[in-house]
Structure formats: C-alpha cells, structure tokens
Design a protein around this motif. Structure first.
Motif, PDB file in Angstrom:
ATOM      1  N   LYS A  97      39.220  32.920  39.550  1.00 58.03           N
ATOM      2  CA  LYS A  97      38.345  32.922  40.900  1.00 58.03           C
ATOM      3  C   LYS A  97      38.463  33.209  42.676  1.00 58.03           C
ATOM      4  N   LYS A  98      39.750  33.386  42.794  1.00 59.60           N
ATOM      5  CA  LYS A  98      39.966  33.906  44.154  1.00 59.60           C
ATOM      6  C   LYS A  98      39.458  35.543  44.061  1.00 59.60           C
ATOM      7  N   ILE A  99      39.990  36.259  42.800  1.00 58.15           N
ATOM      8  CA  ILE A  99      39.034  37.616  42.731  1.00 58.15           C
ATOM      9  C   ILE A  99      38.375  37.497  42.816  1.00 58.15           C
ATOM     10  N   VAL A 100      37.157  36.972  42.003  1.00 57.41           N
ATOM     11  CA  VAL A 100      35.804  36.940  42.252  1.00 57.41           C
ATOM     12  C   VAL A 100      35.425  36.672  43.240  1.00 57.41           C
ATOM     13  N   LEU A 101      35.839  36.024  44.197  1.00 60.64           N
ATOM     14  CA  LEU A 101      35.605  35.675  45.471  1.00 60.64           C
ATOM     15  C   LEU A 101      35.534  37.068  46.812  1.00 60.64           C
ATOM     16  N   LEU A 102      36.731  37.811  45.995  1.00 55.54           N
ATOM     17  CA  LEU A 102      37.247  38.837  47.101  1.00 55.54           C
ATOM     18  C   LEU A 102      35.916  39.323  45.999  1.00 55.54           C
ATOM     19  N   MET A 103      36.066  40.030  44.779  1.00 51.51           N
ATOM     20  CA  MET A 103      34.466  40.890  44.761  1.00 51.51           C
ATOM     21  C   MET A 103      33.459  40.571  45.139  1.00 51.51           C
ATOM     22  N   LYS A 104      33.172  39.756  45.708  1.00 47.24           N
ATOM     23  CA  LYS A 104      31.420  39.157  46.630  1.00 47.24           C
ATOM     24  C   LYS A 104      31.533  39.415  47.200  1.00 47.24           C
ATOM     25  N   ASP A 105      32.887  39.192  48.201  1.00 50.51           N
ATOM     26  CA  ASP A 105      32.718  39.221  49.524  1.00 50.51           C
ATOM     27  C   ASP A 105      33.247  40.589  50.281  1.00 50.51           C
ATOM     28  N   LYS A 106      32.985  41.482  49.086  1.00 50.67           N
ATOM     29  CA  LYS A 106      33.109  43.278  48.969  1.00 50.67           C
ATOM     30  C   LYS A 106      31.663  43.603  48.649  1.00 50.67           C
ATOM     31  N   GLY A 107      31.038  42.621  48.124  1.00 51.05           N
ATOM     32  CA  GLY A 107      29.166  42.682  47.581  1.00 51.05           C
ATOM     33  C   GLY A 107      29.335  43.666  46.683  1.00 51.05           C
ATOM     34  N   TYR A 108      30.387  43.263  45.466  1.00 49.82           N
ATOM     35  CA  TYR A 108      29.945  43.180  44.662  1.00 49.82           C
ATOM     36  C   TYR A 108      30.025  42.582  43.538  1.00 49.82           C
ATOM     37  N   ALA A 109      29.429  42.938  41.614  1.00 48.37           N
ATOM     38  CA  ALA A 109      29.209  41.822  41.382  1.00 48.37           C
ATOM     39  C   ALA A 109      29.307  42.396  39.703  1.00 48.37           C
ATOM     40  N   ILE A 110      29.935  41.693  38.663  1.00 52.97           N
ATOM     41  CA  ILE A 110      30.460  42.105  37.469  1.00 52.97           C
ATOM     42  C   ILE A 110      28.711  42.848  37.039  1.00 52.97           C
ATOM     43  N   ASN A 111      28.562  44.107  36.444  1.00 52.61           N
ATOM     44  CA  ASN A 111      27.791  44.467  35.641  1.00 52.61           C
ATOM     45  C   ASN A 111      27.958  44.250  33.735  1.00 52.61           C
ATOM     46  N   ASN A 112      29.717  44.140  33.856  1.00 51.54           N
ATOM     47  CA  ASN A 112      29.800  43.897  31.927  1.00 51.54           C
ATOM     48  C   ASN A 112      31.209  44.765  32.327  1.00 51.54           C
ATOM     49  N   ILE A 113      31.551  43.693  31.219  1.00 51.41           N
ATOM     50  CA  ILE A 113      33.431  43.333  31.677  1.00 51.41           C
ATOM     51  C   ILE A 113      33.819  43.484  29.436  1.00 51.41           C
ATOM     52  N   ASP A 114      34.356  44.485  29.540  1.00 48.61           N
ATOM     53  CA  ASP A 114      35.163  44.965  27.909  1.00 48.61           C
ATOM     54  C   ASP A 114      37.218  43.980  27.747  1.00 48.61           C
ATOM     55  N   VAL A 115      37.023  43.167  26.973  1.00 45.36           N
ATOM     56  CA  VAL A 115      38.281  42.857  27.238  1.00 45.36           C
ATOM     57  C   VAL A 115      38.731  43.419  25.290  1.00 45.36           C
ATOM     58  N   MET A 116      40.093  43.585  25.021  1.00 48.61           N
ATOM     59  CA  MET A 116      40.737  43.854  24.241  1.00 48.61           C
ATOM     60  C   MET A 116      42.125  43.159  23.787  1.00 48.61           C
ATOM     61  N   VAL A 117      42.681  42.444  23.180  1.00 50.73           N
ATOM     62  CA  VAL A 117      43.826  41.208  23.468  1.00 50.73           C
ATOM     63  C   VAL A 117      44.662  41.503  22.215  1.00 50.73           C
TER      64      VAL A 117
END
Length: 171
Positions: free
Chosen positions: A91-111
């Motif tokens: 959540k802290k990294i997402v706040l940092l991302m938003k503070d930099k003016g960005y949002a997620i377009n998409n995310i792809d995870v492989m576990v």
C-alpha cells in the motif's frame, strides 16, 4: 516517410517494470501469497511475512518508476518490518506511485510453487492485488506453475514470483 514522433505525446506516458522475488520454504511459517494464507505445512522464510507476490509487485512498480527496490525502501535491518504484513508495505508503494502521478494499466503475475496447487486461490489473489492497486480485477493476471521437479523450486524448497507491470500517467 511518416513522422512517428508526432504520434507520442507526453500525456500518454507509460512505464514498464519487472520484479522478481524468491524465498526459501520452511516448516513453522505460514505460506502467504498475495495476502492469501495458503494451507501448507511450510511457509516463506523472510524478515516480513515473505509474500513473494507482493514483494515482486512492489519491485516491479519501483522499477517502472526508477526508484530502486523494496530493500531500499524497507530494509530487513529495520525491526519495524519484522514479520510485517507485506500488504501494508505494498500500500505504501502504491501511494508512492500515485504521488509520482501514475496508476496501474495492468499487472501480470507468475508464481512458481511445486505444491500445493493454487488454482482455488487465484481469484482471491487477483482480488487482493486489484484492491491494493485500486484497479479493476480485469487489469490483474495471476498465473501459477510448477518447476516440474527441477531445482529448489521443484523440490518444494522455495517459492518464486515474477511480475511485470505497465504504469500509465494519470491525467
């Protein structure tokens, strides 16, 4: 003879990032993946809860923004992060991302995890990631695979996540 540079404007800026994380699996710890407690006789050995999906996702976002890695932001030498829920760090990294003016377009995870099978947990993982990123679940892909018995992953000694994100500039 087309001038392609005129097709790109600064308001359409997108950034891509890649993250990866691997943790040894040990008895006596919970297996946590994208905030989901997966029933297993082992879990990730880590300073935090060891959630490789959240860790790799954070690193992917930080990489897209050229802001280092999670070790820089949340060092394992800092006892404030001992056994912390990685969702709180995410959540802290997402706040940092938003503070930099960005949002997620998409995310792809492989576990990658030999066992247990994760198919029954995938939708809950996608939902948890989407909630933290404040995006539609349609922008979140989570896939699971095994390592076919090869190396530490295949011998159930480790779990690994690899993540790629595409960030879009918010207007």
């Amino acid at each position: 003879d087309r001038d392609w540079s005129s097709d790109v404007c600064s308001s359409d800026l997108m950034r891509i990032g890649f993250g990866t994380d691997i943790h040894r699996l040990v008895e006596g710890r919970k297996l946590i993946l994208a905030g989901v407690h997966v029933p297993a006789p082992f879990g990730e050995l880590a300073h935090s809860d060891g959630d490789v999906i959240y860790h790799a996702s954070m690193d992917a976002i930080l990489g897209a923004l050229a802001l280092g890695d999670i070790g820089k932001h949340f060092p394992d030498s800092d006892m404030r992060y001992k056994d912390i829920d990685s969702g709180e760090l995410f959540k802290k990294i997402v706040l940092l991302m938003k503070d930099k003016g960005y949002a997620i377009n998409n995310i792809d995870v492989m576990v990658t995890l030999e066992k247990p099978k994760l198919k029954d947990c995938i939708e809950l993982m996608r939902n948890n990631i989407a909630q933290i990123l404040e995006t539609s679940i349609d922008n979140v892909s989570v896939k699971a695979g095994t390592n076919e018995g090869l190396d530490a992953l295949g011998k159930c000694e480790a779990v690994k996540a690899e993540v790629i994100v595409l960030l879009k500039e918010e207007k």
